[in-house]
Design an enzyme around this catalytic site. Structure first.
Site, PDB file in Angstrom:
ATOM      1  CB  CYS A   1      -0.952   0.002   1.186  1.00  0.00           C
ATOM      2  SG  CYS A   1      -0.143  -0.138   2.796  1.00  0.00           S
TER       3      CYS A   1
ATOM      4  CG  HIS B   1      -4.068   0.552   4.657  1.00  0.00           C
ATOM      5  ND1 HIS B   1      -3.478  -0.277   3.725  1.00  0.00           N
ATOM      6  CD2 HIS B   1      -5.156   1.091   4.046  1.00  0.00           C
ATOM      7  CE1 HIS B   1      -4.188  -0.252   2.602  1.00  0.00           C
ATOM      8  NE2 HIS B   1      -5.210   0.574   2.780  1.00  0.00           N
TER       9      HIS B   1
END
Length: 481
Positions: free
Chosen positions: A113, A429
């Protein structure tokens, strides 16, 4: 790396490359490109049952030349009605992205990510994409190493695929080349690729592109990346123990740092802190080491201003990176005039007045025509002086082919935010929030783009466990010369 064949329905795909050093999800993404069957719908038969996304290839006994059986249905394609209505799914891939109002998402290949969010932010810069397209014609110059050349080609091809595809893209080729060029992004922990720092990824990609996209033998615009992102700083360094010992230096950076402390509540405050620093070095006058204060000012403005919030630091007690969760507000419109050198401020005054006049006209305010004409003449004089003046660059915005020459104003509009959610640098994230040409905002959470409103963007300033801004990018507001 081995080759296998894959049987799916009535089709047989031969010589499909399988990299056993990568998780099975990467192989499933390859099959998605071949069959149109999304990874979550794929059922691949291997020793012991169905292939799981996090399985260890070494325990499955898959051999070179082996035939694998896959089941699963591809994405349904809507047929064109007799009345002639055209659905998004029926459009050519190039038109699907336009119809959706945003470009494609990127599959997460296993803790990637950080890479996906970085790529989505940089992909939003049209001038960078134009420079990459031109690179395909020029090819590799002698002073660019092969790995940098391959990473530049992979970036160009991936950006092109994102623009054309209406479906999520698996950035496998780019990821493999990135790890070859920068092995730190290939670190494993218990056989799984580790989360990495998005800022490091951003910096390394830009550095590589700055080397590759440099025009050989061109003095006018030798570095496309520097013209777009480079910030020239001029610094005054003076000894705090002996007032008459002073020096100056110039440097070029690709981002400003927003330092976060207990008294920083707004981006502007953090930027001022970031432009001041203390350093220890030898003093000739004192004959020993002394503390010096370094105060920097912006001496040349880029078309895209990048700011990094310095949220991560090394915590000695726990021997790991820690995160500063403090809320730091940032504006949709950033004015850096008071962070500029005196020479640059003088050059910005005339274009700033033109901008104020233009905005005043939009609001129906009366503009003094004599003042406006004088300011336009001042802009032209400023450019003439800038070509021969050593101090303070003229700050003319870099142009694309066929674009009219413009002048910087020192005012910028927010166009991209890269956020981190979580309390640790080595986990959590990353997500990209990108403003489209239409003015709408899109949240690129890997392969799942979602529309957002401006209010959502202003809530990313931190203060809790929600997504918080780590890197933000502004685009210069310019006036024609």
């Amino acid at each position: 790396m081995i080759s296998v064949s894959v049987k799916w329905q009535k089709e047989l795909f031969k010589n499909v490359e399988l990299d056993t050093s990568q998780p099975p999800l990467v192989f499933k993404c390859q099959l998605y490109d071949l069959t149109g069957v999304p990874p979550e719908r794929q059922k691949i038969m291997v020793k012991g049952g169905l292939l799981k996304d996090d399985a260890d290839w070494s325990t499955l006994g898959v051999k070179d030349g082996q035939k694998l059986m896959m089941m699963g249905t591809a994405d349904e394609i809507v047929k064109i009605p007799e009345k002639g209505t055209v659905f998004v799914e029926d459009l050519p891939e190039e038109e699907q992205a336009v119809s959706l109002g945003h470009t494609a998402g990127l599959f997460n290949l296993g803790n990637t990510c950080y890479m996906n969010s970085t790529l989505q932010c940089l992909h939003s810069v049209p001038e960078l994409k134009s420079a990459l397209i031109k690179y395909s014609h020029s090819g590799r110059s002698n002073d660019v190493d092969q790995s940098s050349h391959m990473l530049t080609i992979a970036t160009r091809d991936l950006f092109n695929e994102l623009d054309k595809s209406g479906k999520p893209v698996a950035p496998m080729q780019f990821w493999m080349v990135l790890r070859k060029k920068y092995p730190q992004f290939g670190q494993l922990h218990n056989g799984v690729f580790m989360q990495q720092d998005a800022e490091e990824c951003w910096t390394q990609i830009l550095y590589t592109l700055s080397q590759s996209l440099r025009s050989p033998g061109s003095s006018e615009n030798p570095d496309d990346v520097k013209a777009l992102f480079g910030i020239d700083l001029i610094s005054r360094i003076h000894c705090q123990e002996k007032s008459n010992e002073e020096s100056s230096e110039a440097e070029s950076v690709y981002s400003l740092k927003c330092h976060i402390s207990h008294d920083v509540n707004h981006l502007h405050e953090g930027l001022k802190h970031g432009l001041k620093s203390e350093l220890e070095k030898a003093s000739v006058a004192l004959g020993r080491s002394a503390i010096y204060l370094k105060e920097s000012r912006i001496n040349s403005l880029p078309k895209y201003m990048t700011v990094q919030f310095v949220r991560f630091f090394w915590k000695r007690e726990s021997n790991q990176k820690a995160k500063i969760l403090r809320k730091v507000d940032y504006p949709l419109e950033l004015d850096v005039y008071d962070l500029c050198s005196e020479d640059l401020r003088k050059k910005l005054e005339a274009p700033r007045q033109i901008l104020r006049d233009e905005e005043g006209k939009k609001l129906g305010l009366k503009v003094n025509e004599k003042t406006s004409v004088k300011k336009e003449n001042d802009v032209k004089m400023s450019d003439a002086e800038g070509s021969s003046n050593a101090g303070g660059e003229p700050s003319v915005a870099p142009m694309e082919e066929g674009e009219k020459e413009t002048q910087m104003t020192g005012i910028y509009d927010l166009v991209a935010v890269l956020t981190h959610k979580g309390r640790s640098a080595d986990s959590g994230h990353y997500v990209a929030w990108v403003k489209q040409e239409s003015g709408k905002w899109i949240e690129f959470d890997d392969d799942n783009p979602k529309p957002r409103v401006e209010e959502d963007i202003t809530k990313l300033s931190g203060g809790g466990d929600w997504h918080m801004a780590y890197i933000i990018m502004y685009k210069a507001r310019v006036v024609p010369i």
